[in-house]
Scaffold this motif. Structure first.
Motif: not given
Length: 362
Positions: A28-29, A171-174, A348-350
């Motif tokens: 998230l940051s 939550n995003p996938i890296p 779920f991608s960033k």
């Protein structure tokens, strides 16, 4: 303090290491930094395993120096002064929040006059919202926003507390394109569990028991268990007692286990409860199918049964064993799940999650 034209965000975390919620906080940051926000992070504990972006106030280092009652009061004042000094546009609180009086002080004093967004990362919502309905509503009923990591969590909070300021953001996938990931066919075949070794929550004992009676062992498909936690010694002893040491391998915690995940035949999740287990979309993004119990919450919001993995009844050893056997023996099913894996988690991608945060923080 004079406000800049760029919004300032403070992400408050338990730590930046060890767990899935902590990893999602680090991600998230990066997302908010890339959106152009001034990002600050306040960490309660000193663990820093995951990459992050922004300025870090590590209260955990102060905790290591002095964890007396006076030391805790000093850290609380440092925390309060930091929030007051920077006058953030938003504070995003990712911590577990247990203890009414402690959270009363933080919510009413530390966060006084702040726009606060509270994260809920687990279906065990008592770790984030006071289980007493009246106290929970008093602390969080009028906050700027509550963000849940699954729709099931949002529904539970609405039903139990009557909250209406709830948004679900997964939550995003890296970004896996930046990783050195090798498709290595030289590996001996194995299935994989990766995550925290906390058996009360993750129920890894169920996985070991199911593996023992499955056909995988007879077909020389090993079980790898990757991670650290309080129950590692107990699980290793269990494996030894069951004479499985030659079939089950324990691997240490790895903040970027993508090669190991990529080359697994499939990954397994057996948790009693979750929030939004990142191990599932990460596995699928790497083209690795998943066998998972249908626990609350998360798995059934990602896995489409027999399309990108298999969902089975929670805490049911027969159902889990049958699913693992199917994934090995039914080649057509396995190849279908594998071919559908990556496309099934594009949402779920960033980049997609980034747009949702951009909209929320307007």
């Amino acid at each position: 303090m004079i406000k800049t034209s760029t919004k300032k965000i403070c992400i408050v975390v338990s730590s930046l290491g060890i767990g899935g919620a902590e990893r999602s906080s680090a991600l998230l940051s990066e997302i908010l930094f890339d959106l152009g926000f001034q990002v600050h992070i306040v960490s309660v504990l000193h663990y820093v395993d995951y990459p992050y972006k922004g300025e870090l106030l590590n209260l955990g280092e102060l905790k290591l120096q002095d964890d007396s009652r006076l030391g805790r009061l000093k850290r609380l004042r440092v925390f309060h002064n930091y929030i007051k000094q920077h006058d953030f546009d938003y504070v995003i609180d990712n911590r577990t929040r247990i203890g009414f009086f402690k959270e009363l002080v933080i919510s009413k004093w530390v966060y006084s006059n702040q726009n606060v967004i509270y994260y809920v990362h687990s279906y065990n919502t008592d770790n984030y919202i006071n289980p007493n309905r009246l106290l929970g509503k008093y602390l969080y009923g009028s906050v700027t926003r509550i963000v849940s990591v699954s729709k099931a969590i949002a529904d539970k909070l609405k039903h139990k507390y009557g909250f209406n300021r709830i948004t679900t953001i997964y939550n995003p996938i890296p970004d896996l394109t930046t990783q050195q990931i090798i498709d290595d066919t030289s590996y001996e075949p194995y299935i994989l569990y990766f995550g925290r070794l906390d058996d009360k929550v993750k129920n890894i004992s169920l996985l070991i028991d199911a593996y023992d009676i499955s056909v995988l062992k007879k077909n020389n498909v090993k079980l790898k268990i990757l991670g650290d936690g309080e129950d590692k010694d107990m699980l290793q002893e269990k494996v030894k007692t069951m004479n499985l040491s030659q079939f089950v391998e324990f691997l240490p915690f790895n903040p970027g286990p993508y090669n190991i995940v990529k080359n697994a035949y499939f990954t397994v999740l057996t948790s009693r409860y979750e929030g939004f287990p990142m191990v599932i979309p990460e596995s699928l993004a790497l083209g690795t199918p998943v066998v998972s119990v249908d626990c609350k919450s998360g798995p059934n919001e990602v896995i489409i049964h027999e399309e990108n993995g298999l969902l089975v009844e929670n805490d049911n050893i027969e159902a889990l064993t049958k699913a693992m056997n199917r994934m090995l023996e039914d080649k057509d099913l396995y190849l279908q799940c594998k071919s559908n894996a990556k496309k099934s988690v594009e949402k779920f991608s960033k980049d997609d999650i980034k747009q949702q945060w951009k909209t929320l923080l307007k």
